[in-house]
Motif scaffolding. Structure first.
Motif, short mmCIF file in Angstrom:
data_model
loop_
_atom_site.label_atom_id
_atom_site.label_comp_id
_atom_site.label_asym_id
_atom_site.label_seq_id
_atom_site.Cartn_x
_atom_site.Cartn_y
_atom_site.Cartn_z
N SER A 258 -28.47 24.07 1.32
CA SER A 258 -28.42 25.26 0.54
C SER A 258 -29.13 26.42 1.34
O SER A 258 -30.41 26.25 2.00
CB SER A 258 -29.04 24.98 -0.77
N PRO A 259 -28.67 27.71 1.40
CA PRO A 259 -29.45 28.79 2.04
C PRO A 259 -30.92 28.87 1.26
O PRO A 259 -31.81 29.24 2.13
CB PRO A 259 -28.54 30.00 1.49
N GLU A 260 -31.15 28.52 0.03
CA GLU A 260 -32.44 28.55 -0.28
C GLU A 260 -33.30 27.83 0.42
O GLU A 260 -34.60 27.88 0.57
CB GLU A 260 -32.31 28.31 -1.92
N GLU B 216 -25.51 15.87 3.43
CA GLU B 216 -25.54 16.91 2.29
C GLU B 216 -25.44 18.08 2.65
O GLU B 216 -25.89 18.68 3.97
CB GLU B 216 -26.64 16.73 1.32
N ALA B 217 -24.88 18.90 1.70
CA ALA B 217 -24.97 20.56 2.31
C ALA B 217 -26.37 21.06 2.19
O ALA B 217 -27.13 20.79 1.14
CB ALA B 217 -24.16 21.25 1.26
N ARG C 206 -36.69 19.02 1.09
CA ARG C 206 -37.00 19.63 -0.21
C ARG C 206 -38.26 19.19 -0.63
O ARG C 206 -39.29 19.31 -1.19
CB ARG C 206 -35.85 19.51 -1.09
N GLU D 207 -28.10 22.41 10.81
CA GLU D 207 -27.26 21.72 9.91
C GLU D 207 -26.09 20.99 10.68
O GLU D 207 -25.34 21.75 11.76
CB GLU D 207 -26.71 22.32 8.82
N GLY E 38 -25.28 28.85 4.35
CA GLY E 38 -24.34 28.44 3.48
C GLY E 38 -23.13 27.71 4.30
O GLY E 38 -22.30 27.12 3.64
N ALA F 215 -29.33 23.84 -8.59
CA ALA F 215 -28.58 24.67 -8.09
C ALA F 215 -28.29 24.08 -6.50
O ALA F 215 -26.95 24.05 -5.95
CB ALA F 215 -28.92 25.99 -7.53
N ASP F 216 -29.25 23.25 -5.94
CA ASP F 216 -28.97 22.73 -4.73
C ASP F 216 -28.89 21.25 -4.90
O ASP F 216 -29.47 20.68 -3.73
CB ASP F 216 -30.13 23.41 -3.75
#
Length: 501
Positions: free
Chosen positions: A283-285, A280-281, A256, A300, A322, A440-441
């Motif tokens: 995010s789709p975004e 970490e997860a 990011r 991932e 996701g 959100a992420d």
């Protein structure tokens, strides 16, 4: 005869014979300068340090705590412990004296290998051997061990400390076989072969870096590249291009930051096949933004200190935004009921994510924590506390944790450990710690404090207090003051409600 296997030999011995002059480890600097170790040089250095360690009179299985900086000697000392039949305990040089003292005492470490700038309390090293960089340099200059230790695959090789549900970290014991157990991720997540150059963005005290950044490339005969300069996210595209990285590994938050601060178009990324991410997860975004900006896939994986990565997307497992992916071929993964007999649930039902105890990458158990071993054992299954479901296609979907462990930039952190520190502050009456969604992420550790009457401390004061007693990655990023903490009728703090405050 038992299965004989030495993890360090697996990563170095054949490489030194087959590709002695190939770059094994590249320590890259921001200015373009690099320090390079070939496989022959790494093999000899590891065996020489191993000989030096054994020359101290250490018994097989003695724990060697490594607190060096982000440097080649960290890698070499870690593998030297394995090569000598000792147990490597990777630790951070950023630990506070109290945190480091706990690890040394709890593990019964016989040796502490500390960087020149790491301060050690004299009381904490009584009865232990302390080695500094000059000692490691002297070992490297000495004669090498003629052969790697003849260890059994089941012999303990690594002791990794991770946060548990208590206020103190717990030691995860891994056998030499755990390195061999990483093989499914090479094809199915990393797509890793001997022609690859792996650039990892993490620091060496993290198992994600030692594993994916060094152990996996070496196990495949590939080159590992680590960066030891200033942590500027704008630099990573230049490093990928300069070193011809074919795979880049990082946590989602760094991807990011690269998108936000780096000029991707200014660098030739044509040699990069894909990026990989864990900790970490994703995010789709963020996944869509990275692929749109680079044209490169991002794969991932899901893992934990007790098994490493075992669920992933990758070259053989199509990405499903996701979801972290599917169990890698050869892994036995199931969803179990949270209570009752450990019978796997059908697709679509939510329960405890479990791994079969026959898994070769699975921990030997926790160090001197039989209660913790019992807590994660459900018949033939190991359960790490995650709630999830598997869909009809075998993809895994998260539904939170069955306990309160937090995930801070890839590190598992116990809220109890952070709360125990803040509770000692004179202005704190009560405190609860939980993850807080700031976007959100993106989730961060936050402290929710009920101040004592007449307290004058502000949020910055409490954050500074944490910084004095906790490693940086464990420290809260936010402090919020409350009149009271949300509690159950039985008086237990409801951490999940705190995160929604």
């Amino acid at each position: 005869m038992s299965d004989r296997f030495n993890a360090a030999a697996h990563c170095l011995s054949e490489n030194a014979r087959l590709r002695p002059d190939k770059a094994a480890l590249v320590m890259a600097g921001a200015d373009g300068a690099s320090a390079i170790l070939t496989f022959a040089e790494a093999d000899r250095a590891v065996r020489s340090i191993a000989a030096g360690l054994l020359g101290l009179g250490l018994e097989p299985g003695a724990r060697v705590m490594v607190r060096l900086g982000h440097e080649a000697d960290y890698v070499l000392t870690y593998f030297a412990a394995l090569a000598a039949g000792l147990v490597a305990l990777p630790a951070s040089p950023q630990l506070t004296p109290a945190e480091a003292a706990f690890l040394a005492e709890d593990s019964g470490a016989a040796v502490i290998v500390a960087g020149a700038d790491v301060t050690l309390d004299p009381d904490d090293v009584v009865g232990r051997i302390v080695l500094r960089p000059a000692d490691i340099a002297a070992f490297k200059a000495g004669p090498p061990l003629p052969a790697y230790a003849d260890t059994a695959a089941e012999d303990q090789a690594i002791l990794v400390y991770t946060s548990g549900t208590t206020s103190r970290p717990k030691g995860v014991r891994h056998a030499h076989r755990s390195v061999r157990g990483r093989a499914p991720m090479h094809a199915h997540w990393l797509g890793l072969t001997d022609t690859d150059v792996m650039l990892h963005a993490g620091t060496l005290n993290w198992t994600y870096t030692l594993g994916v950044g060094v152990t996996d490339p070496w196990a495949c005969g590939a080159t590992a590249v680590l960066y030891d300069g200033p942590r500027d996210p704008a630099l990573w595209p230049a490093l990928i291009a300069r070193h011809g990285a074919t795979i880049f590994a990082a946590v989602p938050s760094l991807y990011r930051q690269i998108l936000k601060y780096a000029d991707l178009a200014a660098h030739d990324l044509s040699g990069l096949r894909h990026g990989v991410t864990a900790g970490e997860a994703l995010s789709p975004e963020l996944l869509a933004a990275w692929e749109a900006a680079t044209g490169k896939p991002l794969y991932e994986a899901l893992g934990m200190s007790e098994i490493s990565t075992y669920v992933s997307s990758g070259p053989t497992i199509p990405v499903r935004p996701g979801s972290p992916g599917r169990p890698q071929p050869g892994r036995r993964v199931a969803i179990l009921p949270t209570d009752g007999p450990p019978e796997p649930l059908p697709p679509g039902e939510i329960g405890l994510l479990a791994v079969h105890r026959s898994e070769p990458g699975l921990t030997l158990g926790y160090w001197n924590r039989p209660d913790e071993d019992a807590a994660v054992t459900r018949g033939e299954w190991f359960t790490g506390g995650d709630l999830a479901r598997l869909d009809a296609d075998g993809y895994l979907w998260f539904h939170g944790r069955n306990d309160d462990l937090m995930n801070a930039l890839g590190y598992r952190v116990s809220p109890s450990e952070v709360e125990a520190v803040l509770a000692r502050h004179p202005d704190v009456a009560e405190v609860g710690v939980a993850e807080l969604a700031v976007r959100a992420d993106l989730r961060v550790i936050a402290a929710f404090v009920v101040p004592k009457p007449g307290a004058t401390s502000e949020a910055a004061d409490l954050l500074a207090f944490c910084g004095q007693h906790l490693a940086a990655y464990k420290c809260p990023r936010e402090v919020r003051f409350l009149d009271a903490l949300p509690r159950t009728p039985n008086g237990k703090v409801q951490r999940r409600r705190l995160g929604q405050t």
